[in-house]
Design an enzyme around this catalytic site. Structure first.
Site, PDB file in Angstrom:
ATOM      1  N   GLU A   1       0.824  -1.205   0.000  1.00  9.08           N
ATOM      2  CA  GLU A   1       0.000   0.000   0.000  1.00  9.08           C
ATOM      3  C   GLU A   1       0.863   1.261   0.000  1.00  9.08           C
ATOM      4  O   GLU A   1       0.841   2.056   0.938  1.00  9.08           O
ATOM      5  CB  GLU A   1      -0.984  -0.077   1.166  1.00  9.08           C
TER       6      GLU A   1
ATOM      7  N   HIS B   1     -18.166  -8.869   6.044  1.00  9.44           N
ATOM      8  CA  HIS B   1     -16.780  -8.434   6.222  1.00  9.44           C
ATOM      9  C   HIS B   1     -16.061  -9.339   7.209  1.00  9.44           C
ATOM     10  O   HIS B   1     -16.552  -9.574   8.311  1.00  9.44           O
ATOM     11  CB  HIS B   1     -16.731  -6.985   6.736  1.00  9.44           C
ATOM     12  N   HIS B   2     -14.932  -9.871   6.779  1.00 13.34           N
ATOM     13  CA  HIS B   2     -14.073 -10.685   7.639  1.00 13.34           C
ATOM     14  C   HIS B   2     -12.703 -10.041   7.733  1.00 13.34           C
ATOM     15  O   HIS B   2     -11.841 -10.272   6.882  1.00 13.34           O
ATOM     16  CB  HIS B   2     -13.873 -12.088   7.049  1.00 13.34           C
TER      17      HIS B   2
ATOM     18  N   HIS C   1      -8.651  -7.987   0.740  1.00 17.04           N
ATOM     19  CA  HIS C   1      -7.736  -6.859   0.924  1.00 17.04           C
ATOM     20  C   HIS C   1      -6.452  -7.357   1.594  1.00 17.04           C
ATOM     21  O   HIS C   1      -6.485  -8.310   2.371  1.00 17.04           O
ATOM     22  CB  HIS C   1      -8.385  -5.791   1.796  1.00 17.04           C
ATOM     23  N   GLU C   2      -5.379  -6.670   1.288  1.00 19.09           N
ATOM     24  CA  GLU C   2      -4.047  -6.981   1.830  1.00 19.09           C
ATOM     25  C   GLU C   2      -3.529  -8.362   1.448  1.00 19.09           C
ATOM     26  O   GLU C   2      -2.495  -8.806   1.941  1.00 19.09           O
ATOM     27  CB  GLU C   2      -3.975  -6.815   3.368  1.00 19.09           C
TER      28      GLU C   2
ATOM     29  N   GLU D   1      -8.653   4.358   0.482  1.00 20.46           N
ATOM     30  CA  GLU D   1      -8.573   4.578   1.933  1.00 20.46           C
ATOM     31  C   GLU D   1      -7.428   5.510   2.316  1.00 20.46           C
ATOM     32  O   GLU D   1      -7.536   6.285   3.252  1.00 20.46           O
ATOM     33  CB  GLU D   1      -8.470   3.245   2.684  1.00 20.46           C
TER      34      GLU D   1
HETATM   35  C1  NOJ Z   1      -7.950  -2.314   5.519  1.00 14.70           C
HETATM   36  C2  NOJ Z   1      -8.866  -2.391   4.356  1.00 14.70           C
HETATM   37  O1  NOJ Z   1      -8.230  -2.026   3.173  1.00 14.70           O
HETATM   38  C3  NOJ Z   1     -10.064  -1.523   4.649  1.00 14.70           C
HETATM   39  O2  NOJ Z   1     -10.902  -1.481   3.520  1.00 14.70           O
HETATM   40  C4  NOJ Z   1     -10.766  -2.048   5.871  1.00 14.70           C
HETATM   41  O3  NOJ Z   1     -11.825  -1.190   6.173  1.00 14.70           O
HETATM   42  C5  NOJ Z   1      -9.821  -2.101   7.047  1.00 14.70           C
HETATM   43  N1  NOJ Z   1      -8.632  -2.788   6.712  1.00 14.70           N
HETATM   44  C6  NOJ Z   1     -10.453  -2.790   8.241  1.00 14.70           C
HETATM   45  O4  NOJ Z   1     -10.588  -4.144   7.986  1.00 14.70           O
HETATM   46 CA    CA Z   2      -5.844  -1.919   2.800  1.00 14.34          CA
END
Ligand code: NOJ
Ligand code: CA
Length: 692
Positions: free
Chosen positions: A161, A403-404, A473-474, A498
């Site tokens: 990121e 969401h997880h 994500h990540e 973000e």
């Molecule tokens: C990082 C994610 O990119 C974001 O979208 C998410 O809201 C936060 N982590 C919390 O899980």
């Molecule tokens: Ca992220």
């Protein structure tokens, strides 16, 4: 399908179907090497191939060629979702079978030359002298022919990121510390290391992109620039003990890809990454469908509200904490009532789904890396009624996205996964956004190691069993695996919107991402932010979104994804309902795409035709320099007339000083039209084109 006849100049030379690319393979004193040429340009000078193994042996020299084969293919396949309905897979192939003379070990190298690119991989045939083995290093080289300009991010194992740094290759080392803003330990870095996909430009105007395809059961590849040279070597992500890949023959490695053209639009149009992945293995794909969504999300990212229900707990014991007895912080976002407001708004404006983060217990504790048992993915906070919100959503013909957040704990996620997915099935969730913030647990397994990559794919495979779509994500930057598993509808895996609330993205960020991160697959970039001054949402957050509002609209076309979010809060959309109309209208699945203009770091303009429809949408993202974009409407059908609704930057728009200055204009256009459109600094546009 008619096969293009192969034309081989020599024993180990291969031409692309259009004959512009030429690959040369040679054993130099027993060492396998390859080089690549495009027209009259050298793309790769003689570069070495091979591996070092944990047992002290190596597969780098002492080879002889046992045999070689050539093949060619010209086929078309249909996508489940994508930038186009059909993808052409036309290539010529050279398979070199090698034997190491002293050990009798066998190693095959398969090269595929497409128009505008090369893919190659190693294959370890089944053999008595190489059964189970551990790769300690891959030495594959990419010897660049000069000090090219590169758009790069630091090659650490923990995060992707970053903002991009644009510099000459020779400047990477001196700029590295400044670029690597994350405070991670030295051992996760190599100070000349960069991540792929790496986009470069030569002095002669050639665009070269290095990435990988089908990274399955293997660590992710970074590239290390060898001191004092322009040669990259492969840097695989290690496990805690420094091992790279555990292998059992027969097995292939991922493909290493080099996309090349003198026209940067060809890089964006290339489908080499998907073509080198296995075809879709999910038979019934009726449940996999593109989604446009809003969410209880930006308010937490900006700090307006919180994921956690209380500020009191310092230690959560899943299943044991009685939240009804703890003091709410009254900043919790995911309340039943608030989520219903989002469902109402989604339903009123035709969105498919609402993402809700912070619905489940554990957020008070999620940054505590000593625990691998933070979330159970099942237990809602007391102010979030899963049953009620889901049945309300169903009534309104909207779905919720689960969401997880795993807090990086792969084992914890795996041990809850079946129950968590079954829970989703029970309440009617069809898509999950997962996340891996922080260091991976078990400790020492970095984000991009073989172990963790296997976890990411396991989560996608398991999700397919439950007919669930995944947006991780990540997770490791993708390598086209969503061709094989089209339920992997998106990843983040780069610096998304973000970060506009965490200090900002470079103004030209989205003119680079399609050349880098998106070479491997769609990104959940989460565009659509209309209020650029984040302090208006949270007085303690002084971050600014470094784009104009019109640019945010253009991103729905430029930043392809079958999963598109309108990220801003409802209140901000209500202030700009005329511009919001573009987000409501823009499709998220396409018949075909035409790349009109592109220069990495400067601008991108793309036209896309709606799937199963005659409308077209054009999007532009512009970098720092104001510019006049040209939209040549030759993509439209000849002899037909169209109405274009154009959402453009006003003449005095500027991402810093006047980002919300846009105009909406209607114009009659046809095949012959050439539109000239002003794009501001950090600007852009979106155009909707409907046949009259
Ligand atoms: C990082 C994610 O990119 C974001 O979208 C998410 O809201 C936060 N982590 C919390 O899980
Ligand atoms: Ca992220």
């Amino acid at each position: 399908m008619l096969l293009t006849p192969l034309e081989f100049i020599g024993q180990s030379t291969l031409l692309s179907p259009d004959k512009l690319l030429e690959l040369h393979f040679e054993l130099v004193s027993g060492k396998p090497t390859y080089s690549l040429q495009f027209s009259n340009h050298v793309v790769l000078k003689e570069s070495h191939l091979g591996f070092h193994l944990k047992d002290g042996s190596s597969l780098v020299d002492d080879f002889k060629i046992v045999s070689q084969e050539t093949h060619s293919k010209n086929e078309q396949w249909e996508t489940v979702w994508g930038e186009e309905r059909y993808i052409n897979n036309e290539h010529n192939e050279l398979l070199i079978k090698l034997e190491q003379v002293s050990t009798k070990r066998l190693l095959d190298i398969r090269f595929r030359l497409f128009n505008y690119g090369l893919g190659f991989r190693y294959e370890f045939p089944e053999q008595p002298n190489l059964g189970n083995f551990v790769i300690i290093d891959e030495i594959t080289e990419f010897a660049m022919a000069g000090d090219h300009i590169a758009h790069w991010i630091p090659g650490d194992y923990r995060t992707q990121e970053y903002n991009y740094t644009t510099s000459k290759l020779s400047e990477i080392k001196s700029l590295f510390k400044k670029a690597a803003t994350y405070n991670v330990s030295q051992q996760t870095f190599s100070e000349t290391g960069v991540q792929t996909a790496l986009q470069m430009k030569t002095e002669g105007g050639l665009y070269i992109n290095i990435h990988e395809a089908a990274c399955v059961d293997f660590p992710t590849m970074h590239l290390d620039l060898k001191e004092g040279t322009f040669t990259f070597s492969t840097h695989l992500t290690p496990d805690p003990l420094g091992n790279k890949a555990f292998m059992t023959s027969p097995r292939p490695t991922p493909w290493r890809t080099i996309i090349v053209s003198n026209d940067p639009r060809d890089i964006l149009a290339s489908r080499i990454t998907y073509n080198l992945n296995e075809p879709n293995i999910i038979e019934d794909t009726s449940w996999i469908r593109p989604i446009k969504y809003i969410g209880v999300w930006w308010e937490m990212i900006t700090g307006m509200s919180s994921w956690n229900y209380t500020d009191e707990l310092s230690s959560v014991q899943i299943g044991k904490t009685d939240y009804t007895k703890t003091k709410p912080n009254h900043r919790h976002g995911a309340t039943t009532a608030h989520v219903k407001e989002y469902i109402d708004f989604a339903s009123e404006h035709g969105f498919d789904a609402v993402l809700v983060e912070g619905w489940n217990v554990g957020w008070e504790d999620w940054f505590d890396k000593r625990k691998d048992y933070v979330f159970d993915f099942l237990t809602p906070y007391p102010d979030f009624d899963v049953e009620e919100v889901n049945s309300y959503a169903r009534e309104k013909q909207v779905e919720l996205i689960m969401h997880h957040e795993t807090s990086g704990s792969t084992r914890n996620y795996e041990r809850h996964m079946d129950k968590a997915y079954a829970f989703m099935n029970k309440y009617g969730y069809h898509a999950v956004k997962s996340g891996y913030v922080g260091d991976i647990l078990p400790f020492g397994y970095h984000h991009y190691s073989q172990f963790t990559n296997n976890h990411f794919l396991y989560a996608v495979q398991k999700a397919a069993d439950y007919r669930i779509m995944v947006n991780a994500h990540e997770a490791s930057r993708p390598t086209g695996v969503s061709r094989t598993y089209p339920n992997l509808v998106a990843n983040e895996s780069a610096r998304g919107t973000e970060f506009q609330a965490f200090g900002g993205n470079n103004v030209n960020h989205t003119t680079i991402l399609p050349f880098t991160r998106q070479i491997g697959g769609p990104m959940d970039y989460t565009p659509g932010v209309f209020e650029m001054d984040i302090s208006k949402l949270n007085p303690n957050n002084n971050s600014r979104v470094n784009t104009t509002l019109a640019n945010q609209l253009g991103l729905y076309v430029v930043m392809y994804s079958p999963l598109q979010m309108a990220a801003d809060i409802i209140e901000n959309y209500k202030r700009f309902m005329d511009a919001f109309q573009f987000i409501k209208d823009v499709p998220i699945d396409w018949e075909q795409s035409v790349y009109l203009e592109a220069e990495p770091g400067e601008y991108i303009t793309i036209a896309r035709q709606e799937k199963d429809g005659s409308s077209w949408y054009v999007g532009n993202s512009n970098g720092a320099n104001p510019r006049e974009a040209s939209v040549d409407c030759h993509f439209l059908e000849k002899g037909k007339s169209y109405t274009a609704t154009m959402y453009v930057d006003a003449d005095d728009a500027h991402y810093k000083t006047n980002p919300q200055a846009y105009r909406i204009e209607k114009q009659q256009i046809s095949y012959e039209t050439k539109l000239k459109i002003f794009t501001a600094s950090g600007g852009g546009f979106g155009i909707k084109i409907i046949q009259n």
